[in-house]
Design an enzyme around this catalytic site. Structure first.
Site, mmCIF file in Angstrom:
data_model
loop_
_atom_site.group_PDB
_atom_site.id
_atom_site.type_symbol
_atom_site.label_atom_id
_atom_site.label_comp_id
_atom_site.label_asym_id
_atom_site.label_seq_id
_atom_site.Cartn_x
_atom_site.Cartn_y
_atom_site.Cartn_z
ATOM 1 N N HIS A 53 0.854 -1.190 0.000
ATOM 2 C CA HIS A 53 0.000 0.000 0.000
ATOM 3 C C HIS A 53 0.888 1.237 0.000
ATOM 4 O O HIS A 53 2.052 1.190 0.424
ATOM 5 C CB HIS A 53 -0.893 0.014 1.233
ATOM 6 C CG HIS A 53 -1.957 -1.032 1.225
ATOM 7 N ND1 HIS A 53 -3.078 -0.943 2.018
ATOM 8 C CD2 HIS A 53 -2.086 -2.203 0.529
ATOM 9 C CE1 HIS A 53 -3.849 -2.000 1.820
ATOM 10 N NE2 HIS A 53 -3.265 -2.776 0.923
ATOM 11 N N GLU A 55 1.020 3.908 1.852
ATOM 12 C CA GLU A 55 1.550 4.330 3.146
ATOM 13 C C GLU A 55 2.697 3.428 3.598
ATOM 14 O O GLU A 55 3.714 3.903 4.100
ATOM 15 C CB GLU A 55 0.450 4.334 4.212
ATOM 16 C CG GLU A 55 -0.673 5.303 3.941
ATOM 17 C CD GLU A 55 -1.818 4.722 3.109
ATOM 18 O OE1 GLU A 55 -2.900 5.312 3.123
ATOM 19 O OE2 GLU A 55 -1.627 3.680 2.428
ATOM 20 N N CYS A 83 -5.925 2.306 5.803
ATOM 21 C CA CYS A 83 -6.593 1.053 6.157
ATOM 22 C C CYS A 83 -6.008 0.563 7.486
ATOM 23 O O CYS A 83 -5.026 1.125 7.989
ATOM 24 C CB CYS A 83 -6.371 0.024 5.049
ATOM 25 S SG CYS A 83 -4.689 -0.660 5.009
#
Length: 158
Positions: A53, A55, A83
């Site tokens: 992801h 991040e 998330c």
């Protein structure tokens, strides 16, 4: 730069990621002392890595760039509310603050719904869709990793 400038950059990374066909519509940067120390885009499908992801990629990049596993006093700017995995990674890395553009509800509306994960975390282990169960085996103290860890005066706490 202002917070709005940094968030605009994270959204731009997400947009460019789509143009480059690199993965999903997410981008993130990490800023410390007014400078970008890490950046990442969603690369789940191109790397065949469900943890890639934006991040997490930005955290990995920042830690590599500054040579440490902690991002204390750093700020995460991300195109979307993190998330559960990315939020956990932010906590583990000791990021000081998170700013995001899109909400998790907006992400759910385009097919990125994390509600089931949040729900699963509140369930007893045996009721989760991926059940978890402890298995105990005897391990002598000399080979017990937890005992060896706690007794190691030279360990690096994190």
């Amino acid at each position: 730069m202002k917070h709005t400038d940094w968030i605009k950059l994270s959204v731009r990374l997400a947009y460019e990621n789509l143009l480059n066909k690199n993965g999903g519509p997410f981008g993130a940067i990490i800023v410390k002392d007014g400078k970008i120390i890490g950046a990442g885009v969603n690369s789940v499908t191109t790397l065949n890595d469900p943890t890639a992801h934006a991040e997490v990629q930005a955290i990995r990049d920042a830690c590599l760039n500054i040579g440490t596993f902690t991002l204390k006093d750093s700020v995460l700017y991300t195109s979307c509310e993190p998330c559960p995995m990315c939020l956990s990674a932010a906590y583990w890395s000791r990021i000081s603050k998170i700013y995001y553009f899109f909400t998790k509800k907006e992400a759910a509306a385009i097919g990125f719904d994390d509600a089931h994960i949040y729900n699963e975390l509140s369930l007893p282990y045996e009721d989760r869709s991926i059940p978890s169960e402890q298995i105990f085996i005897p391990v002598n103290d000399k080979e017990n990793p937890f005992i060896v860890w706690i007794n190691d005066e030279n360990r690096t706490n994190y």
